[in-house]
Write an enzyme that holds these catalytic residues in place. Structure first.
Site, short mmCIF file in Angstrom:
data_model
loop_
_atom_site.label_atom_id
_atom_site.label_comp_id
_atom_site.label_asym_id
_atom_site.label_seq_id
_atom_site.Cartn_x
_atom_site.Cartn_y
_atom_site.Cartn_z
CG HIS A 119 -3.44 -4.10 -15.26
ND1 HIS A 119 -3.60 -6.10 -15.27
CD2 HIS A 119 -4.50 -3.54 -15.63
CE1 HIS A 119 -5.03 -5.50 -16.35
NE2 HIS A 119 -5.13 -4.42 -16.39
CD GLU A 120 -0.25 0.80 -14.26
OE1 GLU A 120 -0.61 -0.57 -13.57
OE2 GLU A 120 0.51 0.87 -12.59
CG HIS B 228 3.49 -2.26 -7.47
ND1 HIS B 228 2.95 -1.82 -8.85
CD2 HIS B 228 4.15 -2.81 -8.00
CE1 HIS B 228 3.03 -2.63 -9.35
NE2 HIS B 228 3.85 -3.72 -9.17
CG HIS B 229 -1.38 -2.99 -4.33
ND1 HIS B 229 -1.40 -1.84 -4.77
CD2 HIS B 229 -1.96 -2.19 -2.69
CE1 HIS B 229 -2.36 -0.64 -3.80
NE2 HIS B 229 -2.15 -1.53 -2.53
CG ASP C 126 6.18 -5.64 -11.05
OD1 ASP C 126 4.99 -5.64 -10.09
OD2 ASP C 126 6.11 -5.21 -12.13
CD GLU D 7 -2.83 0.93 0.20
OE1 GLU D 7 -2.81 0.37 -0.61
OE2 GLU D 7 -3.28 2.28 -0.11
#
Lengths: 98, 98
Positions: B74-75, B56-57, B83, B52
């Protein structure tokens, strides 16, 4: 301690009161969507405490605001009263969210 | 804000320092086994706070003492520096567990 599996009729009766759950691949299944990760993980933290208290734990997946839960009883090879009870508790947490 | 994907070479270089991670289906992948659910979910709670903070989850799965983590952006449609950074933070949490 062996926990008996519940019958198909018992599952269907319980699901009538838990109509947001379904049976998928022999497990009680529920998919939830939250506002964001804080809400999703906050929910998971509550469920984690209830699961630990019951000594009965979910299989679950989370990505950001999405939580997918599967409940089954490993040692019984299917759905038991423990799963129905945990599903009902999870539903209470879901309904009580801010 | 667009985050660039890291190159294959950059991933391999980063993984040399994170040799417990692999790339599976275009995501950084890690499977962890804990003593029990309390330890597994305690670890997840720590990682949730770090995730949080970084905004970035992870995608992650848990059942009892087992945690499976996949990291991708994702994007960007793949693995980015975000990551690699989160993987390194997760590794620190793993190493620091009681």
């Amino acid at each position: 301690m062996t926990v008996p599996r519940v019958t198909e009729a018992e599952i269907q009766q319980a699901l009538a009161g838990l109509n947001t759950w379904s049976v998928v691949e022999g497990k009680l299944h529920r998919e939830l969507k939250f506002r964001n990760f804080v809400h999703a993980f906050g929910f998971m933290a509550k469920v984690a405490l209830l699961a630990e208290r019951a000594n009965h734990h979910p299989e679950w997946f989370n990505v950001y605001s999405r939580v997918v839960i599967d409940l089954a009883t490993h040692e019984a090879g299917g759905i038991t009263q423990k799963d129905l009870d945990l599903a009902a508790e999870i539903e209470e947490v879901w309904k009580s969210q801010p």
